[in-house]
Design a protein around this motif. Sequence first.
Motif, short mmCIF file in Angstrom:
data_model
loop_
_atom_site.label_atom_id
_atom_site.label_comp_id
_atom_site.label_asym_id
_atom_site.label_seq_id
_atom_site.Cartn_x
_atom_site.Cartn_y
_atom_site.Cartn_z
N LEU A 10 0.84 -1.20 0.00
CA LEU A 10 0.00 0.00 0.00
C LEU A 10 0.87 1.25 0.00
CD1 LEU A 10 -2.82 1.35 0.35
CD2 LEU A 10 -2.53 1.03 2.82
N ALA A 11 0.49 2.23 -0.82
CA ALA A 11 1.20 3.51 -0.84
C ALA A 11 0.22 4.63 -0.48
CB ALA A 11 1.81 3.77 -2.21
N ARG A 22 8.05 0.96 10.77
CA ARG A 22 7.84 0.04 9.64
C ARG A 22 7.33 0.75 8.39
NH1 ARG A 22 3.94 -3.96 12.78
NH2 ARG A 22 3.40 -1.91 13.68
N VAL A 23 6.84 1.98 8.55
CA VAL A 23 6.38 2.76 7.40
C VAL A 23 7.60 3.29 6.64
CG1 VAL A 23 5.08 4.78 6.64
CG2 VAL A 23 4.25 3.42 8.59
N LYS A 24 7.66 3.00 5.35
CA LYS A 24 8.78 3.46 4.52
C LYS A 24 8.41 4.83 3.94
CE LYS A 24 10.18 -1.28 3.38
NZ LYS A 24 9.27 -1.90 4.38
N TRP A 69 -3.59 7.15 10.15
CA TRP A 69 -3.94 6.17 9.13
C TRP A 69 -2.76 5.26 8.78
CZ3 TRP A 69 -8.42 4.41 8.32
CH2 TRP A 69 -9.56 5.21 8.29
N VAL A 70 -1.60 5.83 8.57
CA VAL A 70 -0.47 4.97 8.19
C VAL A 70 -0.03 4.07 9.35
CG1 VAL A 70 0.34 6.54 6.39
CG2 VAL A 70 1.31 6.72 8.68
N ASN A 71 -0.08 4.60 10.58
CA ASN A 71 0.31 3.80 11.73
C ASN A 71 -0.66 2.64 11.96
OD1 ASN A 71 2.56 5.34 12.24
ND2 ASN A 71 1.67 6.45 13.97
N ALA A 72 -1.93 2.86 11.61
CA ALA A 72 -2.91 1.78 11.73
C ALA A 72 -2.79 0.77 10.60
CB ALA A 72 -4.33 2.36 11.77
N MET A 73 -2.64 1.27 9.38
CA MET A 73 -2.63 0.39 8.23
C MET A 73 -1.35 -0.43 8.08
SD MET A 73 -5.39 0.15 6.67
CE MET A 73 -7.00 0.93 6.75
N VAL A 74 -0.27 0.04 8.69
CA VAL A 74 0.97 -0.74 8.61
C VAL A 74 0.81 -2.07 9.31
CG1 VAL A 74 2.15 0.07 10.71
CG2 VAL A 74 3.50 -0.46 8.65
N GLU A 75 -0.18 -2.15 10.22
CA GLU A 75 -0.48 -3.41 10.91
C GLU A 75 -1.27 -4.37 10.02
OE1 GLU A 75 0.48 -4.18 13.91
OE2 GLU A 75 1.10 -2.26 14.80
N LYS A 76 -1.90 -3.84 8.98
CA LYS A 76 -2.85 -4.62 8.19
C LYS A 76 -2.30 -5.08 6.85
CE LYS A 76 -6.23 -3.79 11.14
NZ LYS A 76 -6.88 -4.86 11.94
N VAL A 77 -1.18 -4.51 6.41
CA VAL A 77 -0.66 -4.81 5.08
C VAL A 77 0.77 -5.34 5.19
CG1 VAL A 77 -2.13 -3.08 3.99
CG2 VAL A 77 0.19 -2.46 4.71
N LEU A 82 4.87 5.74 2.48
CA LEU A 82 4.28 7.08 2.58
C LEU A 82 5.08 8.02 1.68
CD1 LEU A 82 2.44 9.27 3.73
CD2 LEU A 82 3.98 9.44 5.70
N LEU A 83 4.40 8.59 0.68
CA LEU A 83 5.02 9.51 -0.27
C LEU A 83 4.54 10.91 0.10
CD1 LEU A 83 3.94 7.40 -3.39
CD2 LEU A 83 5.88 7.01 -1.88
N THR A 84 5.47 11.79 0.44
CA THR A 84 5.06 13.07 1.02
C THR A 84 6.05 14.18 0.69
OG1 THR A 84 4.41 14.13 3.11
CG2 THR A 84 6.27 12.58 3.19
N MET A 85 5.56 15.42 0.74
CA MET A 85 6.44 16.58 0.58
C MET A 85 6.47 17.42 1.85
SD MET A 85 4.08 18.86 -2.02
CE MET A 85 3.49 17.44 -2.94
N HIS A 86 5.86 16.89 2.92
CA HIS A 86 5.81 17.61 4.19
C HIS A 86 6.67 16.92 5.24
CE1 HIS A 86 2.19 19.25 2.23
NE2 HIS A 86 2.42 20.32 2.97
N GLN A 87 7.04 17.69 6.26
CA GLN A 87 7.85 17.18 7.36
C GLN A 87 6.95 16.69 8.49
OE1 GLN A 87 11.21 16.84 7.22
NE2 GLN A 87 10.97 17.57 5.10
N PRO A 88 7.40 15.69 9.26
CA PRO A 88 6.56 15.12 10.31
C PRO A 88 6.42 16.02 11.53
CG PRO A 88 8.74 14.13 10.37
CD PRO A 88 8.72 15.03 9.17
N LYS A 89 5.28 15.87 12.24
CA LYS A 89 5.06 16.54 13.51
C LYS A 89 4.82 15.53 14.63
CE LYS A 89 3.20 20.97 11.86
NZ LYS A 89 2.02 21.88 11.90
N ASP A 90 4.28 14.37 14.26
CA ASP A 90 3.99 13.32 15.22
C ASP A 90 4.71 12.03 14.82
OD1 ASP A 90 1.68 14.31 17.15
OD2 ASP A 90 1.23 15.09 15.16
#
Length: 370
Positions: free
Chosen positions: A3-4, A43-45, A17-25, A30-38
């Motif tokens: 999943l992407a 396991r999410v690439k 969403w990504v933290n939940a779905m990484v358990e399911k797939v 995660l393809l992004t142009m923003h910086q993380p806050k949380d």
Amino acid sequence: MKLAFLAGQNSIHTVRWVNAMVEKVSELHLLTMHQPKDPIDQRVKIHQLPYKAPHGYFFNLKHLKKILTNLQPDLLHVHYASGYGTLGRLTGYHPLILSVWGSDVYDFPATSFLHRTLVAANLRQADWVCSTSEVMAKQTLSICPELPNLSITPFGIDIDKFSPRSTLRDKNYLTVGTVKRLTSKYGIDILLKAFAHARTMAINYHPEIANQLRLMIVGDGSQKKELESLAKQLQIQNITNFVGAVPHEQVPHYLNQMDIYVAASRLDSESFGVAVLEASACGLPVVVSNAGGLPEVVADGVTGYIAPKENVQATAKAILQLIQNDRDRILMGLAGRKLVCDRYVWQNNVELMQQIYQKLLSKTKNISLN
């Protein structure tokens, strides 16, 4: 399933969403142009696109296409119908799911005919569209009526994390509060005025309660100085605590210091009341405006009160009703907790999204076989 996600990792919605779905797939990117806050699960690439928004929604196309060609995900799930939705459409990748969030289908399309046309094109490109609320689904269909697949996927609550903790509440005070960004959309100025008005009325009829009142505002934003100045004008600065922004994981700590939660939003792009549900899950009675999807998450007179938008008097009346009635606060808080547990448990919403993934993959497979 590989999943992407194409979304901003600076949003807690994306992170959850990504933290939940990484358990399911089997594999999640995660393809992004923003910086993380949380924090994001290790396991999410994460693939950082080189150009920043807003130009990045166009300039990153070549880089994104290359990543998708190399990854070949089974599904591309794009979050937000305007910026990332445009970039997702331009890739031409399928199968594609598009989740709409609020301002992308309310505020952005209202800017001009061109903006509306752009969002409509992004929606048409999607094989499946997801909305967190019924009212936002209707708004989405008003922009693009011909959508073949549209599902309601509430952004639910972790009821273990968001739960009542009475030990955090100072029984010497009666605290009205909110957790929101300090911008015009969320009507923090309306809350300040309504709180001040409710306090004035309480002074006249219940002075002992009025002396206990405190206001807690958790969040930061462009209106902070303006709102602090307003608190001074209303002569409530000494009993108003502007906490500032806090990490999402700390939100339950602050909610449990409150006795009443208020969401006085003024725009319909407040499409789903996640913060309201978090407060209800913590056992708080709520007062909300009838903006967007907020009324969908409140049973009026049962879990809280719904007031007309931008109506200081009505909002103050609802706050006063809860201030002066301990029994109502307790019963509405219990009813709010039950509402969340019955309808908005996060894990159930994650499983609903997973079912949509499976339906789309099955449908795509059948199409390819035919």
